[in-house]
Write a protein that holds these residues in place. Structure first.
Motif, PDB file in Angstrom:
ATOM      1  N   PHE A 258       0.842  -1.183   0.000  1.00 26.91           N
ATOM      2  CA  PHE A 258       0.000   0.000   0.000  1.00 26.91           C
ATOM      3  C   PHE A 258       0.885   1.243   0.000  1.00 26.91           C
ATOM      4  N   THR A 259       0.381   2.314  -0.586  1.00 20.75           N
ATOM      5  CA  THR A 259       1.125   3.565  -0.549  1.00 20.75           C
ATOM      6  C   THR A 259       1.185   4.068   0.889  1.00 20.75           C
ATOM      7  N   SER A 260       2.293   4.665   1.243  1.00 24.02           N
ATOM      8  CA  SER A 260       2.469   5.191   2.605  1.00 24.02           C
ATOM      9  C   SER A 260       1.777   6.537   2.748  1.00 24.02           C
ATOM     10  N   THR A 261       0.451   6.493   2.642  1.00 20.61           N
ATOM     11  CA  THR A 261      -0.384   7.681   2.755  1.00 20.61           C
ATOM     12  C   THR A 261      -1.579   7.327   3.638  1.00 20.61           C
ATOM     13  N   PRO A 262      -2.277   8.326   4.173  1.00 25.54           N
ATOM     14  CA  PRO A 262      -3.492   8.021   4.927  1.00 25.54           C
ATOM     15  C   PRO A 262      -4.501   7.210   4.105  1.00 25.54           C
ATOM     16  N   ARG A 263      -4.577   7.500   2.830  1.00 28.49           N
ATOM     17  CA  ARG A 263      -5.495   6.747   1.967  1.00 28.49           C
ATOM     18  C   ARG A 263      -5.079   5.274   1.877  1.00 28.49           C
ATOM     19  N   GLY A 264      -3.780   5.007   1.772  1.00 26.35           N
ATOM     20  CA  GLY A 264      -3.285   3.630   1.758  1.00 26.35           C
ATOM     21  C   GLY A 264      -3.610   2.914   3.062  1.00 26.35           C
ATOM     22  N   ALA A 265      -3.468   3.605   4.188  1.00 23.79           N
ATOM     23  CA  ALA A 265      -3.780   3.009   5.485  1.00 23.79           C
ATOM     24  C   ALA A 265      -5.271   2.676   5.602  1.00 23.79           C
ATOM     25  N   ARG A 266      -6.136   3.582   5.119  1.00 18.49           N
ATOM     26  CA  ARG A 266      -7.592   3.318   5.141  1.00 18.49           C
ATOM     27  C   ARG A 266      -7.940   2.120   4.276  1.00 18.49           C
ATOM     28  N   LEU A 267      -7.348   2.047   3.095  1.00 19.70           N
ATOM     29  CA  LEU A 267      -7.616   0.924   2.204  1.00 19.70           C
ATOM     30  C   LEU A 267      -7.155  -0.387   2.832  1.00 19.70           C
ATOM     31  N   ALA A 268      -6.004  -0.390   3.464  1.00 14.17           N
ATOM     32  CA  ALA A 268      -5.505  -1.594   4.138  1.00 14.17           C
ATOM     33  C   ALA A 268      -6.496  -2.062   5.202  1.00 14.17           C
ATOM     34  N   ARG A 269      -6.974  -1.136   6.026  1.00 15.96           N
ATOM     35  CA  ARG A 269      -7.941  -1.477   7.079  1.00 15.96           C
ATOM     36  C   ARG A 269      -9.201  -2.075   6.487  1.00 15.96           C
ATOM     37  N   ARG A 270      -9.728  -1.465   5.445  1.00 13.41           N
ATOM     38  CA  ARG A 270     -10.968  -1.962   4.830  1.00 13.41           C
ATOM     39  C   ARG A 270     -10.781  -3.338   4.209  1.00 13.41           C
ATOM     40  N   LEU A 271      -9.646  -3.548   3.552  1.00 15.87           N
ATOM     41  CA  LEU A 271      -9.410  -4.850   2.930  1.00 15.87           C
ATOM     42  C   LEU A 271      -9.187  -5.953   3.963  1.00 15.87           C
ATOM     43  N   VAL A 272      -8.580  -5.624   5.095  1.00 14.36           N
ATOM     44  CA  VAL A 272      -8.434  -6.610   6.175  1.00 14.36           C
ATOM     45  C   VAL A 272      -9.810  -7.045   6.662  1.00 14.36           C
ATOM     46  N   SER A 273     -10.681  -6.092   6.927  1.00 12.07           N
ATOM     47  CA  SER A 273     -12.020  -6.414   7.409  1.00 12.07           C
ATOM     48  C   SER A 273     -12.800  -7.237   6.385  1.00 12.07           C
ATOM     49  N   LEU A 274     -12.704  -6.853   5.132  1.00 10.10           N
ATOM     50  CA  LEU A 274     -13.383  -7.592   4.056  1.00 10.10           C
ATOM     51  C   LEU A 274     -12.855  -9.022   3.958  1.00 10.10           C
TER      52      LEU A 274
ATOM     53  N   ARG B 289     -15.903 -10.637  17.111  1.00  7.29           N
ATOM     54  CA  ARG B 289     -14.756 -10.290  17.951  1.00  7.29           C
ATOM     55  C   ARG B 289     -13.438 -10.311  17.180  1.00  7.29           C
ATOM     56  N   VAL B 290     -13.199 -11.355  16.389  1.00  8.95           N
ATOM     57  CA  VAL B 290     -11.930 -11.484  15.666  1.00  8.95           C
ATOM     58  C   VAL B 290     -11.797 -10.386  14.615  1.00  8.95           C
ATOM     59  N   ASN B 291     -12.838 -10.171  13.827  1.00  8.94           N
ATOM     60  CA  ASN B 291     -12.787  -9.157  12.780  1.00  8.94           C
ATOM     61  C   ASN B 291     -12.557  -7.776  13.390  1.00  8.94           C
ATOM     62  N   GLU B 292     -13.297  -7.448  14.415  1.00 11.86           N
ATOM     63  CA  GLU B 292     -13.146  -6.124  15.021  1.00 11.86           C
ATOM     64  C   GLU B 292     -11.749  -5.928  15.609  1.00 11.86           C
ATOM     65  N   ALA B 293     -11.235  -6.940  16.322  1.00  9.98           N
ATOM     66  CA  ALA B 293      -9.912  -6.817  16.946  1.00  9.98           C
ATOM     67  C   ALA B 293      -8.813  -6.715  15.902  1.00  9.98           C
ATOM     68  N   VAL B 294      -8.805  -7.623  14.940  1.00  8.59           N
ATOM     69  CA  VAL B 294      -7.735  -7.628  13.937  1.00  8.59           C
ATOM     70  C   VAL B 294      -7.807  -6.388  13.056  1.00  8.59           C
ATOM     71  N   THR B 295      -9.000  -5.943  12.714  1.00 13.52           N
ATOM     72  CA  THR B 295      -9.135  -4.734  11.899  1.00 13.52           C
ATOM     73  C   THR B 295      -8.605  -3.512  12.648  1.00 13.52           C
ATOM     74  N   LEU B 296      -8.907  -3.387  13.923  1.00 13.37           N
ATOM     75  CA  LEU B 296      -8.383  -2.263  14.713  1.00 13.37           C
ATOM     76  C   LEU B 296      -6.863  -2.315  14.817  1.00 13.37           C
ATOM     77  N   ILE B 297      -6.325  -3.510  15.024  1.00  7.79           N
ATOM     78  CA  ILE B 297      -4.873  -3.666  15.111  1.00  7.79           C
ATOM     79  C   ILE B 297      -4.230  -3.309  13.773  1.00  7.79           C
TER      80      ILE B 297
END
Length: 139
Positions: free
Chosen positions: A14-30, A42-50
């Protein structure tokens, strides 16, 4: 009878930008939802936050101009592991006393993860955390 453990893996840069970080979080949850860990579980919420914390830290504290950060997510029947790698070696994450509106991220990671740590890599570092799928097996 031998049981087979299914292992899933997702990895992406991911690009080292706030947008890259948001995309990473969303793709982890998906991806976790696709693996059978529902969005409100519980697992999705915890891992997505981490993952969100690690990605934000990679952008905020581990950014090297022109370099991306790498996220890797693995899961099996027992544990889900998230890793975020950046190319800056000098700044290692460590929990600290919250100050104002910052400093709470790694405190949150400590509360949500069963284990977490930092591993060196060339160049940079990988910050990782593991969340057990069943809280009954957490140690």
């Amino acid at each position: 009878m031998k049981s087979e453990i299914s292992t899933q893996e997702f990895a992406l840069r991911f690009t080292s930008t706030p947008r890259g970080a948001r995309l990473a979080r969303r793709l982890v949850s998906l991806r976790l939802d696709e693996w059978g860990h529902p969005y409100d579980g519980r697992v999705n919420e915890a891992v997505t936050l981490i993952a969100a914390e690690f990605a934000a830290n990679a952008v905020r504290h581990g950014r090297v101009p022109g370099r991306d950060f790498h996220l890797r997510l693995t899961g099996d029947d027992d544990v889900v592991r998230v890793e975020v790698s950046d190319t800056l070696t000098e700044r290692l994450p460590e929990p600290r006393v919250p100050c104002g509106e910052s400093g709470r991220g790694l405190v949150l990671v400590e509360a949500l993860a069963d284990k977490w740590g930092v591993a060196p890599r060339q160049p940079g570092k990988t910050v990782w955390a593991e969340v057990r799928v069943s809280p009954a097996t957490a140690g």
